[in-house]
Design an enzyme around this catalytic site. Structure first.
Site, short mmCIF file in Angstrom:
data_model
loop_
_atom_site.label_atom_id
_atom_site.label_comp_id
_atom_site.label_asym_id
_atom_site.label_seq_id
_atom_site.Cartn_x
_atom_site.Cartn_y
_atom_site.Cartn_z
N HIS A 45 0.84 -1.20 0.00
CA HIS A 45 0.00 0.00 0.00
C HIS A 45 0.88 1.26 0.00
O HIS A 45 0.51 2.28 -0.57
CB HIS A 45 -0.91 0.01 1.23
CG HIS A 45 -1.94 -1.08 1.20
ND1 HIS A 45 -3.28 -0.85 1.01
CD2 HIS A 45 -1.82 -2.43 1.32
CE1 HIS A 45 -3.94 -2.00 1.01
NE2 HIS A 45 -3.07 -2.97 1.21
N ASP A 100 -5.68 5.89 1.94
CA ASP A 100 -5.96 4.51 1.55
C ASP A 100 -7.40 4.19 1.91
O ASP A 100 -7.87 4.52 3.01
CB ASP A 100 -5.00 3.57 2.27
CG ASP A 100 -5.02 2.18 1.65
OD1 ASP A 100 -4.03 1.82 1.01
OD2 ASP A 100 -6.04 1.46 1.81
N THR A 134 -5.41 0.15 -3.65
CA THR A 134 -4.16 -0.33 -4.23
C THR A 134 -4.31 -1.69 -4.90
O THR A 134 -3.34 -2.26 -5.36
CB THR A 134 -3.05 -0.38 -3.16
OG1 THR A 134 -3.52 -1.23 -2.09
CG2 THR A 134 -2.74 0.99 -2.61
N ASN A 194 0.50 -5.40 -6.69
CA ASN A 194 1.69 -4.69 -7.19
C ASN A 194 2.58 -5.63 -7.97
O ASN A 194 3.06 -5.31 -9.07
CB ASN A 194 2.48 -4.06 -6.04
CG ASN A 194 1.69 -2.97 -5.35
OD1 ASN A 194 1.55 -1.88 -5.87
ND2 ASN A 194 1.14 -3.28 -4.19
N SER A 195 2.84 -6.81 -7.41
CA SER A 195 3.72 -7.77 -8.10
C SER A 195 3.11 -8.16 -9.44
O SER A 195 3.81 -8.26 -10.44
CB SER A 195 3.91 -9.01 -7.23
OG SER A 195 4.64 -8.67 -6.06
N GLY A 214 -6.29 -12.86 0.73
CA GLY A 214 -6.75 -11.55 0.25
C GLY A 214 -7.14 -11.60 -1.22
O GLY A 214 -7.83 -12.52 -1.67
N GLN A 263 -5.19 -12.08 -3.73
CA GLN A 263 -4.20 -12.79 -4.55
C GLN A 263 -4.85 -13.85 -5.45
O GLN A 263 -4.48 -13.99 -6.62
CB GLN A 263 -3.14 -13.43 -3.65
CG GLN A 263 -2.35 -12.39 -2.87
CD GLN A 263 -1.66 -12.94 -1.63
OE1 GLN A 263 -1.52 -14.15 -1.48
NE2 GLN A 263 -1.22 -12.06 -0.75
N1 UDP Z 1 8.99 -6.02 -3.32
C1 UDP Z 1 10.29 -5.61 -3.34
N2 UDP Z 1 11.27 -6.57 -3.11
C2 UDP Z 1 10.99 -7.86 -2.89
C3 UDP Z 1 9.64 -8.28 -2.88
C4 UDP Z 1 8.66 -7.32 -3.10
O1 UDP Z 1 10.60 -4.44 -3.55
O2 UDP Z 1 11.93 -8.63 -2.69
C5 UDP Z 1 7.92 -5.00 -3.56
C6 UDP Z 1 7.22 -5.28 -4.87
O3 UDP Z 1 7.91 -4.65 -5.94
C7 UDP Z 1 5.83 -4.72 -4.62
C8 UDP Z 1 5.65 -4.83 -3.11
O4 UDP Z 1 6.95 -5.09 -2.56
O5 UDP Z 1 5.76 -3.37 -5.02
C9 UDP Z 1 4.76 -5.98 -2.70
O6 UDP Z 1 3.43 -5.65 -3.00
P1 UDP Z 1 2.40 -6.74 -3.48
O7 UDP Z 1 1.09 -6.05 -3.67
O8 UDP Z 1 2.91 -7.50 -4.64
O9 UDP Z 1 2.33 -7.79 -2.30
P2 UDP Z 1 2.13 -7.68 -0.72
O10 UDP Z 1 3.47 -7.49 -0.14
O11 UDP Z 1 1.20 -6.52 -0.45
O12 UDP Z 1 1.53 -8.99 -0.38
#
Ligand code: UDP
Length: 456
Positions: free
Chosen positions: A26, A119, A141, A358-359, A377, A379
């Site tokens: 987020h 948010d 997000t 994000n990923s 969530g 995913q």
């Molecule tokens: N990320 C990163 N390095 C890592 C793993 C993840 O910078 O080794 C970043 C990734 O680029 C993304 C965020 O962490 O922007 C993870 O967000 P996402 O929505 O994918 O998953 P969440 O962590 O919320 O489950």
């Protein structure tokens, strides 16, 4: 249409106030939005919790206002803990935020403040701002499809889809195609209790706001965006992929190990599997071991992020004995990666992901196909789109077994249909570039957003 200078009125910069939810997935998009609005002339003030607080030294151009959140204790492990933590954080921040917002309004003068963007998970923050006559915008997000699911959640509980029954997991949700029951927002056992409350609050936050900002783009979710525009009384701004509008890495909570980029340099194009499960997903020690041996057995070069705390119940996860020797010279394990740069690297040919939004977006935007192994969530819903709507990856479901992992990695990295998925991902990458290019849908949406903010 708004010009870039439109955040400056009568020679004075207007202020935008931001309040991110304090989790990596987020924080990143909110900081990208901050950077984008700053470039459009807004002065940026970031309200933030003590939990996962940003480092002001890395953003000298913004002002930071800490808001005590009253939280303590270990970071959440299960989705139920995350839900409880979000509800507790939002409630605990409310009184302190009221005082700090009032002080900021007095300091800047009410007219100088364009709006607050928070948010969507932080309903009490919207309520405080509204009481103090500050217009609000909601940042979600996740995907547009995910927000549709949020809005439909009470109906899905009433119709008996939720909580999920084992016998109905593969049943299509006719009200919400292309989801099956098991693709719906996973909130653990309490999906019709605190989890439902959390989603309902996000929907309310959007409805009481002056607009919804989504980190998605038209070519990816046109139909879902149309549905939201039909169903919501507030304007929807699809301004993603946000990370394509501003530089990477400045909002990471963990230190990124950049040595992997050098390691990638020596690898042939599209040869390396990148594996990472985001900032919150946790696995069992058994799954870690099956993953490790599956990666080792595939023979494919890899970069694997094993985050501290990623294995349930142990602060320091241990890779199985013999794994390092079996993969020496072929792979790299690190605790946190510069993910956007890794995915952008020409040597990366596949992404084993948990499908956080994000990923998923970062992978799509770099034309990298995905192996999907989801946890909770949104995913599962994201993975459903990856496999069945965009055809840029496939799910590795069920009990994790090293043999199945090996086969899935080979299929993605060296198989014929893996190559087809890569080609389709390449088309989505092009579509994302068009959306973010001059005159593209996301650029136009940003212009509309800025004009809207100035009119509030
Ligand atoms: N990320 C990163 N390095 C890592 C793993 C993840 O910078 O080794 C970043 C990734 O680029 C993304 C965020 O962490 O922007 C993870 O967000 P996402 O929505 O994918 O998953 P969440 O962590 O919320 O489950």
């Amino acid at each position: 249409m708004a010009a870039e200078s439109s955040a400056v009125q009568g020679g004075r910069r207007r202020h935008v106030l931001l309040f991110p939810l304090p989790y990596q997935g987020h924080i990143n998009p909110m900081f990208r939005l901050a950077s984008l609005l700053h470039a459009r002339g807004f002065a940026v003030t970031v309200f933030h919790t003590h939990f996962n607080a940003p480092d002001p030294a890395r953003h000298p151009q913004y002002r930071f206002v800490p808001v005590p959140d009253g939280t303590s204790g270990p970071p959440p492990v299960a989705i139920e803990d995350v839900v409880a933590q979000i509800l507790a954080l939002a409630a605990a921040c409310e009184p302190a935020f009221r005082d700090r917002l009032a002080a900021v309004l007095e300091e800047y003068s009410r007219d100088a403040v364009a709006c607050l963007i928070a948010d969507a998970q932080l309903l009490p923050i919207f309520e405080v701002a509204t009481k103090l006559a500050v217009p609000t915008l909601a940042l979600r997000t996740g995907s547009a499809a995910c927000f549709k699911c949020f809005a439909a959640y009470p109906l899905l509980c009433e119709k008996g889809y939720l909580p999920v029954k084992e016998s109905q997991r593969d049943m299509p949700v006719s009200e919400l195609p292309p989801y099956r029951v098991r693709d719906l927002i996973g909130l653990g056992d309490d999906s019709c209790g605190a989890g439902r409350e959390l989603l309902a609050r996000a929907v309310t936050a959007v409805k009481v706001s002056s607009g919804l900002i989504l980190n998605t783009f038209d070519a990816l979710e046109r139909r879902e965006l149309e549905d939201l525009r039909r169903d919501l009384a507030v304007p929807v701004f699809d301004i993603g992929p946000l990370h394509k509008f501003s530089p990477a890495g400045d909002s990471s909570l963990l230190r990124q190990d950049r040595s992997c980029l050098e390691w990638l340099e020596a690898r042939p194009p599209a040869s390396v599997l990148y594996a990472s499960f985001g900032s919150l997903a946790c696995m069992s020690q058994r799954d870690l071991e099956e993953t490790a041996w599956g990666i080792a057995g595939s023979g494919v070069p890899f970069l694997w992020v094993v985050r501290p705390g990623m294995v349930r119940g142990s602060a320091h996860q241990v890779l199985p004995e013999g794994f390092e020797a079996a993969t020496r010279g072929r792979g790299m394990v690190m605790s946190w990666a510069p993910q956007e740069e890794v995915l952008r690297h020409r040597a990366v040919g596949g992404f084993w992901t948990h499908n956080g939004w994000n990923s998923t977006m970062e992978s799509v935007c770099e034309g990298v196909p995905m192996l999907c192994r989801t946890y909770f969530g949104d995913q599962m819903g994201n993975a459903r789109y990856v496999e069945h709507v965009w055809s840029v990856g496939f799910e590795v479901g069920g009990e994790l077994e090293r043999g199945a992992v090996e086969a899935a990695i080979r299929r993605l990295m060296t198989g014929e249909d893996g190559a087809e998925m890569r080609a389709r991902a390449g088309e989505l990458k092009k579509a994302a570039e068009e959306c973010t290019g001059k005159g593209g849908s996301s650029c136009l949406a940003i212009d509309k957003l800025v004009a809207h903010m100035m009119s509030l």
